[in-house]
Design a protein around this motif. Sequence first.
Motif, PDB file in Angstrom:
ATOM      1  N   PRO A  23     -18.430 -19.625  20.844  1.00 16.39           N
ATOM      2  CA  PRO A  23     -18.898 -20.283  19.511  1.00 16.39           C
ATOM      3  C   PRO A  23     -20.155 -20.266  19.540  1.00 16.39           C
ATOM      4  N   THR A  26     -20.920 -16.787  17.907  1.00 23.54           N
ATOM      5  CA  THR A  26     -20.456 -16.767  16.469  1.00 23.54           C
ATOM      6  C   THR A  26     -21.587 -17.323  15.582  1.00 23.54           C
ATOM      7  N   ARG A  41     -13.980 -15.444  15.247  1.00 30.19           N
ATOM      8  CA  ARG A  41     -13.160 -16.254  15.563  1.00 30.19           C
ATOM      9  C   ARG A  41     -11.900 -16.127  16.391  1.00 30.19           C
ATOM     10  N   GLU A  70     -12.863 -15.825  19.679  1.00 28.90           N
ATOM     11  CA  GLU A  70     -13.154 -17.166  20.380  1.00 28.90           C
ATOM     12  C   GLU A  70     -11.688 -17.319  20.933  1.00 28.90           C
TER      13      GLU A  70
END
Length: 328
Positions: free
Chosen positions: A247, A250, A322, A325
């Motif tokens: 995260p 990202t 995403r 993740e």
Amino acid sequence: MNPLPERTTPRPGPPSPAAPGTARKTDGSGAARTARWRRDGTLPPWGFVVPALLVYAVVVLYPSLAGVVYAFTDWSGVGGFSFVGVDNFRTLLDDRRALESVGNTLLLTLAVVVVQNGIGLLLALGVHANIRSRALLRVIFFAPAVVSPVMVAFLWKYVYNPDDGAGLNGILGAVGLGGLRQDWLGDPALALWSVAAMVVWQYAGYSMVIFLAGLQGVPAELHEAARIDGAGAWQRFRFVTWPLLAPALTINLMLSTIGGLKLFDQVYAATNGGPGTSSETLSTVLYKEAFVYGKFGYSTAVALVLALFVAAVSLVQLRYLRAREVTA
């Protein structure tokens, strides 16, 4: 002995009248709530949002929509205009300077994203360790991120002073590396990378803070279990820390990519896109077309292309990161 009195259950009576000044309970319908707000003289919740929405519409939405319209006109910034269709976009495809600026923008973004996040991760790992000066180091590394980009550009213009005894060239001469002296901002082969180094220096600490937040969210029990299983420092980072930093990675990649694609302040203040067009970016091109050459219609076309390009790259990047993740 007297027998106990029989327990009696009170019978429900009619509801007692409401006390004076007390609003009677209403149902949850919109009409009832509106009536209650009018009766009580209170402002409905959405009433607090309307002023901010009006300001946002005037400052952001209207200029954005007007820019889309002006991109298809020959507007010069003042007076009337006429629609020219897609002529501005055809001009953009034939503009050698604009096309060269696209390449410069991509190279600058790639350098900033890779180096800034790499250094930010290393700094985060360093200040996350149990050392006495970690609080002071966090402040020192993050401090440049809160300085104005224009101030940073003027500071680095002194660092990049081409004189032999000033700035970086002076330091190189003092340590016996005078042969590495360069005209850092005046050499077309170095100007773009010199600007990239400036941006990395300013925002590496910002990436560090985000990575540091991710590191502090990694449970210590996982590291302890991996250590008991015989995992070394690199293995613990590779298989425990790195997946859980997804995260934070990202966020950092998204912010640095968007910032690199629309970079303007540092480039304009340090090199003005020069020498020649060696450090020209799309942002400096659209600025010059509007405020130097007075081609506001063409500049808004360039701005529209830049906005769509940034949005497309960001959406693709976000979708991929995403998904990473989830798998991590």
